[in-house]
Scaffold this motif. Structure first.
Motif, mmCIF file in Angstrom:
data_model
loop_
_atom_site.group_PDB
_atom_site.id
_atom_site.type_symbol
_atom_site.label_atom_id
_atom_site.label_comp_id
_atom_site.label_asym_id
_atom_site.label_seq_id
_atom_site.Cartn_x
_atom_site.Cartn_y
_atom_site.Cartn_z
ATOM 1 N N THR A 54 5.247 -3.105 4.389
ATOM 2 C CA THR A 54 5.617 -2.144 3.345
ATOM 3 C C THR A 54 5.000 -2.535 2.010
ATOM 4 N N TRP A 61 -1.127 1.871 -2.188
ATOM 5 C CA TRP A 61 -0.821 3.022 -3.059
ATOM 6 C C TRP A 61 -1.224 2.732 -4.488
ATOM 7 N N GLN A 74 6.157 10.085 -5.097
ATOM 8 C CA GLN A 74 7.350 9.878 -4.267
ATOM 9 C C GLN A 74 7.148 8.765 -3.246
ATOM 10 N N LEU A 75 5.875 8.550 -2.838
ATOM 11 C CA LEU A 75 5.612 7.511 -1.845
ATOM 12 C C LEU A 75 5.949 6.133 -2.379
ATOM 13 N N ARG A 76 5.687 5.951 -3.694
ATOM 14 C CA ARG A 76 6.024 4.660 -4.310
ATOM 15 C C ARG A 76 7.513 4.410 -4.235
ATOM 16 N N GLU A 77 8.288 5.421 -4.598
ATOM 17 C CA GLU A 77 9.732 5.234 -4.553
ATOM 18 C C GLU A 77 10.222 4.994 -3.132
ATOM 19 N N GLN A 78 9.609 5.685 -2.201
ATOM 20 C CA GLN A 78 10.018 5.527 -0.792
ATOM 21 C C GLN A 78 9.731 4.123 -0.302
ATOM 22 N N LEU A 79 8.500 3.617 -0.640
ATOM 23 C CA LEU A 79 8.146 2.272 -0.202
ATOM 24 C C LEU A 79 9.022 1.238 -0.860
ATOM 25 N N GLN A 80 9.361 1.386 -2.104
ATOM 26 C CA GLN A 80 10.243 0.435 -2.789
ATOM 27 C C GLN A 80 11.649 0.467 -2.161
ATOM 28 N N SER A 81 12.104 1.684 -1.821
ATOM 29 C CA SER A 81 13.437 1.789 -1.176
ATOM 30 C C SER A 81 13.432 1.115 0.186
ATOM 31 N N GLU A 82 12.310 1.302 0.940
ATOM 32 C CA GLU A 82 12.217 0.644 2.241
ATOM 33 C C GLU A 82 12.229 -0.862 2.090
#
Length: 542
Positions: A54, A61, A74-82
């Motif tokens: 991740t 990214w 949004q992908l950045r936020e998703q990866l940070q959440s993961e």
């Protein structure tokens, strides 16, 4: 004893089976724990790898954003959440791994290092969130390179520590943990297999040894019991089963031996009872044969008696009828002729009366049961009456009866009528079997027996035909007449009842009678009756 050994052996096998089950359960539990711990280690490794992947995607990214490539914020936020979620899972699995390892000192440092690394990674994620928040997509220029360097530094370094080496170290550590837990799980499974195989082999060996032991221990007592039972089945009741051991078989053998002894005892008693029964049957058979012989003899005597009765009754009746016919035939005869005929008729009638009297006496079932009216009396009167009748009878046979009455008054307890009958029978018998013109002597006296008791004794002595030695033992039998008596009295009235009746009357008065005789020389009859008073005039050994 044998039951106790069998119980102990079976109990030991049961305990061994329980122990095997317990050990197998423990080994399976340990193997399960190792497998579960390996799965946790594998999940931790997967978490670090996922975190690493991740992070690399987030780095890509950022690279694309700094290079001016189109990216989705949004992908950045998703990866940070993961990454945050992955770190949370790693925290939970780190705690679970520490709990599963327990207080093993060798692994405490590893768990502390893992938790410290996770703390650093959390801090790095927070720093990365702050740094990534200011990133905006730009065209490439020098400031972008500086920003890339700064962001890269944030990706790779946190709190002065190289995050790449930290992730590599954690991944390597978790791989080692996974390998270690897998090896432990394999070792536990191998232990389980070894324990199961060893326990099964041990139980099989123990069962074989116990089977061998009990087979050897049971063989001899079972053979002894089988041999004993076969011997008893063959009827060898003296056979005894050895009972020298102290176990259940010996106690059973003792009971079987006791049973065999009891059966032998019962058989002996049965044999004795059978012998006694056979003896009794033989005795009864002999008695029945004797009774049958007696009945045959009685039947023969009965036939002879009927023949004698026919002859005895025919003779006087023929005389009476003949004299009467002669007297009545023809013309009247002188009175003297009629008187002689009547005298002859009277004699024949007397003879017929004697026969009838004998028949009436014989008709009684038992002469011993004749009713006697016994009372104290003088024996002289019945004796005198009997002598007078004998003297009258002697006139017809020209036989003289000599008797001198004694002055002594001998008294005894008796029936006067039966005593006169007794004396008459003895005297008439002596007169009838005396020779023509013979003499019969009658002697009375008082004697004493061996105990000193006074007895009245009567001797009737004749010089007649006598009695043979073969006939003498039978003279007191009913209906018996010797050959000499039959030849001497071919027209006589004797039925063989005189002496038997005399013997019975003597016994009824408590006396004794005996006969001494020689053929052709005469007969002596001795009669003894007990006296009431006991004057002793002479003694005798009889």
């Amino acid at each position: 004893m044998f039951r106790k050994r069998l119980t102990v052996a079976l109990g030991t096998l049961a305990c061994a089976a329980l122990l095997q089950g317990g050990v197998s359960l423990w080994a399976l539990q340990a193997a399960g724990d190792k497998v579960y711990r390996g799965r946790v280690a594998s999940d931790v490794l997967a978490g670090f790898l996922e975190l690493y992947g991740t992070k690399q995607r987030l780095r890509a990214w950022l690279s694309q954003s700094l290079l001016g490539a189109p990216v989705a914020p949004q992908l950045r936020e998703q990866l940070q959440s993961e990454m945050a979620a992955t770190l949370d899972r790693l925290d939970a699995m780190a705690v679970l791994a520490a709990e599963l390892d327990g207080d093993r000192g060798a692994l405490q440092a590893e768990h502390r290092q893992r938790q410290e690394d996770l703390r650093v990674l959390h801090q790095s994620l927070d720093e990365l969130r702050i740094a990534m928040a200011s990133v905006q997509p730009q065209p490439p220029n020098d400031s972008s390179v500086a920003l890339w360097s700064e962001i890269t530094r944030v990706f790779d370094v946190s709190q002065g520590r190289d995050l790449r080496s930290l992730l590599d170290r954690n991944i390597a550590r978790e791989k080692a943990a996974v390998a270690r837990d897998r090896a432990a799980a394999d070792s536990s499974l191998a232990l389980v297999r070894t324990l199961a195989l060893g326990a099964a082999t041990s139980l099989a060996l123990a069962a074989a040894l116990l089977a061998l032991y009990f087979a050897r221990a049971l063989r001899q007592p079972l053979e002894e019991l089988s041999t004993g039972v076969e011997a008893l089945q063959r009827g060898e009741l003296q056979h005894r089963i050895p009972a020298h051991r102290h176990d259940e078989f010996s106690r059973f053998a003792q009971r079987v031996n006791a049973m065999a002894g009891e059966i032998a005892h019962h058989r002996e008693r049965e044999v004795e009872a059978r012998h006694r029964l056979e003896d009794l049957v033989q005795a009864r058979t002999a008695e029945l044969q004797d009774a049958l012989q007696t009945l045959r003899q009685l039947e023969a005597r009965r036939r002879q008696l009927f023949a004698d009765i026919s002859h005895e009754l025919r003779t006087p009746t023929t005389v009476i009828r003949g004299e009467a016919d002669i007297a009545l035939r023809g013309q009247d005869k002188p009175a003297g002729y009629y008187q002689g005929a009547m005298q002859r008729i009277v004699g024949a009638a007397q003879q017929l009366g004697g026969v009838i009297d004998d028949l009436l006496t014989m008709a009684r079932t038992d002469i011993d049961t004749l009713a006697l009216h016994r009372e104290p009396l003088s024996v002289a009167a019945p004796l005198q009456e009997a002598v007078e009748q004998a003297q009258t009878l002697g006139l017809e046979h020209r036989v003289q009866v000599e008797y001198t009455a004694s002055a002594e008054d001998w008294r005894l307890l008796g029936d006067a009528q039966r005593l006169r009958q007794l004396f008459t029978l003895l005297l008439h018998n002596a007169v009838r079997y005396s020779h023509f013109a013979g003499v019969v002597q009658v002697q009375a006296s008082c004697v004493a027996d061996a105990s000193g008791a006074a007895l009245w004794q009567l001797h009737v002595i004749d010089r007649g035909i006598g009695i043979s030695a073969d006939d003498l033992p039978r003279v007191f039998e009913r209906n018996f007449r010797g050959e000499n008596a039959r030849l001497h009295r071919t027209d006589g009235s004797g039925l063989g009842l005189g002496l038997p009746i005399a013997a019975m009357l003597t016994r009824a008065h408590g006396g004794h009678i005996e006969i001494d005789s020689q053929p052709g020389q005469g007969t002596k009859v001795s009669l003894r009756l007990p006296l009431l008073v006991e004057p002793v005039y002479e003694h005798t050994d009889r």
